[in-house]
Scaffold this motif. Structure first.
Motif, PDB file in Angstrom:
ATOM      1  N   SER A  38      37.546  44.166  29.593  1.00 49.64           N
ATOM      2  CA  SER A  38      38.388  43.056  30.044  1.00 49.64           C
ATOM      3  C   SER A  38      37.583  42.236  31.044  1.00 49.64           C
ATOM      4  CB  SER A  38      39.673  43.590  30.684  1.00 49.64           C
ATOM      5  OG  SER A  38      39.370  44.319  31.855  1.00 49.64           O
ATOM      6  N   GLU A  39      38.249  41.312  31.702  1.00 46.79           N
ATOM      7  CA  GLU A  39      37.550  40.462  32.664  1.00 46.79           C
ATOM      8  C   GLU A  39      36.958  41.277  33.812  1.00 46.79           C
ATOM      9  OE1 GLU A  39      40.953  39.774  32.052  1.00 46.79           O
ATOM     10  OE2 GLU A  39      40.652  38.214  30.555  1.00 46.79           O
ATOM     11  N   GLN A  40      37.637  42.364  34.203  1.00 44.28           N
ATOM     12  CA  GLN A  40      37.220  43.102  35.389  1.00 44.28           C
ATOM     13  C   GLN A  40      36.494  44.411  35.119  1.00 44.28           C
ATOM     14  OE1 GLN A  40      41.014  42.909  35.573  1.00 44.28           O
ATOM     15  NE2 GLN A  40      41.250  41.130  36.864  1.00 44.28           N
ATOM     16  N   GLU A  41      36.724  45.035  33.969  1.00 49.04           N
ATOM     17  CA  GLU A  41      36.166  46.368  33.766  1.00 49.04           C
ATOM     18  C   GLU A  41      35.958  46.679  32.292  1.00 49.04           C
ATOM     19  OE1 GLU A  41      38.848  49.584  34.787  1.00 49.04           O
ATOM     20  OE2 GLU A  41      40.568  48.317  34.347  1.00 49.04           O
ATOM     21  N   CYS A  42      35.198  47.744  32.067  1.00 45.28           N
ATOM     22  CA  CYS A  42      35.016  48.277  30.720  1.00 45.28           C
ATOM     23  C   CYS A  42      35.552  49.703  30.751  1.00 45.28           C
ATOM     24  CB  CYS A  42      33.541  48.250  30.331  1.00 45.28           C
ATOM     25  SG  CYS A  42      33.258  48.724  28.618  1.00 45.28           S
ATOM     26  N   ALA A  68      40.077  35.796  24.882  1.00 41.33           N
ATOM     27  CA  ALA A  68      40.721  34.930  25.875  1.00 41.33           C
ATOM     28  C   ALA A  68      40.944  33.518  25.346  1.00 41.33           C
ATOM     29  CB  ALA A  68      39.873  34.879  27.141  1.00 41.33           C
ATOM     30  N   ARG A  69      40.175  33.097  24.363  1.00 44.44           N
ATOM     31  CA  ARG A  69      40.285  31.723  23.850  1.00 44.44           C
ATOM     32  C   ARG A  69      41.520  31.503  22.993  1.00 44.44           C
ATOM     33  NH1 ARG A  69      36.056  31.234  20.162  1.00 44.44           N
ATOM     34  NH2 ARG A  69      36.221  33.470  20.026  1.00 44.44           N
ATOM     35  N   SER A  70      42.059  32.570  22.419  1.00 49.12           N
ATOM     36  CA  SER A  70      43.117  32.380  21.430  1.00 49.12           C
ATOM     37  C   SER A  70      44.528  32.492  21.996  1.00 49.12           C
ATOM     38  CB  SER A  70      42.949  33.404  20.310  1.00 49.12           C
ATOM     39  OG  SER A  70      43.165  34.693  20.823  1.00 49.12           O
ATOM     40  N   TRP A  72      47.362  31.478  25.229  1.00 49.03           N
ATOM     41  CA  TRP A  72      47.662  30.646  26.390  1.00 49.03           C
ATOM     42  C   TRP A  72      47.638  31.443  27.681  1.00 49.03           C
ATOM     43  CZ3 TRP A  72      51.819  32.041  29.313  1.00 49.03           C
ATOM     44  CH2 TRP A  72      52.720  32.914  28.719  1.00 49.03           C
ATOM     45  N   THR A  73      47.728  32.779  27.595  1.00 47.09           N
ATOM     46  CA  THR A  73      47.747  33.584  28.818  1.00 47.09           C
ATOM     47  C   THR A  73      46.423  33.530  29.565  1.00 47.09           C
ATOM     48  OG1 THR A  73      47.121  35.572  27.612  1.00 47.09           O
ATOM     49  CG2 THR A  73      49.478  35.190  27.927  1.00 47.09           C
ATOM     50  N   SER A  74      45.361  33.055  28.912  1.00 50.40           N
ATOM     51  CA  SER A  74      44.080  32.947  29.612  1.00 50.40           C
ATOM     52  C   SER A  74      44.137  31.898  30.716  1.00 50.40           C
ATOM     53  CB  SER A  74      42.962  32.607  28.630  1.00 50.40           C
ATOM     54  OG  SER A  74      43.192  31.342  28.053  1.00 50.40           O
ATOM     55  N   LEU A  75      45.138  31.023  30.664  1.00 53.87           N
ATOM     56  CA  LEU A  75      45.272  29.984  31.674  1.00 53.87           C
ATOM     57  C   LEU A  75      46.045  30.457  32.902  1.00 53.87           C
ATOM     58  CD1 LEU A  75      46.151  27.062  29.240  1.00 53.87           C
ATOM     59  CD2 LEU A  75      43.914  27.634  30.196  1.00 53.87           C
ATOM     60  N   ILE A  76      46.671  31.619  32.803  1.00 53.17           N
ATOM     61  CA  ILE A  76      47.463  32.149  33.912  1.00 53.17           C
ATOM     62  C   ILE A  76      46.538  32.853  34.897  1.00 53.17           C
ATOM     63  CG2 ILE A  76      49.295  33.773  34.534  1.00 53.17           C
ATOM     64  CD1 ILE A  76      50.413  33.399  31.724  1.00 53.17           C
ATOM     65  N   PRO A  77      46.697  32.602  36.189  1.00 47.06           N
ATOM     66  CA  PRO A  77      45.859  33.305  37.170  1.00 47.06           C
ATOM     67  C   PRO A  77      46.020  34.819  37.060  1.00 47.06           C
ATOM     68  CG  PRO A  77      47.089  31.518  38.200  1.00 47.06           C
ATOM     69  CD  PRO A  77      47.605  31.654  36.791  1.00 47.06           C
ATOM     70  N   GLN A  78      44.950  35.550  37.367  1.00 48.68           N
ATOM     71  CA  GLN A  78      44.934  37.003  37.200  1.00 48.68           C
ATOM     72  C   GLN A  78      46.031  37.696  38.005  1.00 48.68           C
ATOM     73  OE1 GLN A  78      43.096  38.733  34.976  1.00 48.68           O
ATOM     74  NE2 GLN A  78      44.350  40.452  35.577  1.00 48.68           N
ATOM     75  N   PHE A  79      46.315  37.232  39.215  1.00 50.57           N
ATOM     76  CA  PHE A  79      47.320  37.922  40.028  1.00 50.57           C
ATOM     77  C   PHE A  79      48.707  37.858  39.391  1.00 50.57           C
ATOM     78  CE2 PHE A  79      47.664  33.621  41.643  1.00 50.57           C
ATOM     79  CZ  PHE A  79      49.014  33.456  41.905  1.00 50.57           C
ATOM     80  N   ILE A  80      48.985  36.811  38.620  1.00 55.66           N
ATOM     81  CA  ILE A  80      50.270  36.730  37.921  1.00 55.66           C
ATOM     82  C   ILE A  80      50.257  37.668  36.714  1.00 55.66           C
ATOM     83  CG2 ILE A  80      51.799  35.225  36.584  1.00 55.66           C
ATOM     84  CD1 ILE A  80      50.964  32.934  38.432  1.00 55.66           C
ATOM     85  N   LYS A  81      49.115  37.760  36.015  1.00 55.30           N
ATOM     86  CA  LYS A  81      49.002  38.668  34.870  1.00 55.30           C
ATOM     87  C   LYS A  81      49.273  40.106  35.291  1.00 55.30           C
ATOM     88  CE  LYS A  81      45.483  36.080  32.387  1.00 55.30           C
ATOM     89  NZ  LYS A  81      44.113  36.151  31.886  1.00 55.30           N
TER      90      LYS A  81
END
Length: 110
Positions: A38-42, A68-70, A72-81
């Motif tokens: 993921s963005e932060q870890e493997c 992440a390209r496919s 819309w959640t890629s546009l949400i800041p990580q803290f909200i995810k």
């Protein structure tokens, strides 16, 4: 829920078989580690010993990534995810496959 591209598993399987082709025990000597990056870890999500009765002669590391390209959640800041905890994860059509041999080839000198 996890969504995989339709051709991901056949392509990964084909690459795995190709990497096992020249091994002493073929696919039977393979231990496959499946990772998710993921963005932060493997993180390791699974291990498959292709033949439990055969000593592993090589290891394969299959790394899947979130697409992440496919979504819309890629546009949400990580803290909200982090608050949502659920939802659908779409896996990228690309993957990484690395091989580690567990033996050394011996070539006699003349």
């Amino acid at each position: 829920e996890v969504l995989l591209p339709a051709d991901l598993l056949p392509r990964a399987a084909s690459d795995i078989l190709q990497m096992a082709e020249n091994e002493p025990c073929g696919l039977r000597g393979c231990t496959l580690y499946v990772n998710f990056e993921s963005e932060q870890e493997c993180r390791k999500i699974g291990t498959i010993k292709c033949d439990p009765n055969t000593v592993s002669t090589f290891e394969l590391f299959l790394t899947l990534r979130r697409d992440a390209r496919s979504t819309w959640t890629s546009l949400i800041p990580q803290f909200i995810k982090n608050f949502t905890k659920g939802g659908t994860i779409m896996i990228s059509p690309g993957f990484q496959l690395e091989k580690k041999k567990l033996y050394r080839s011996f070539v006699p000198q003349e």
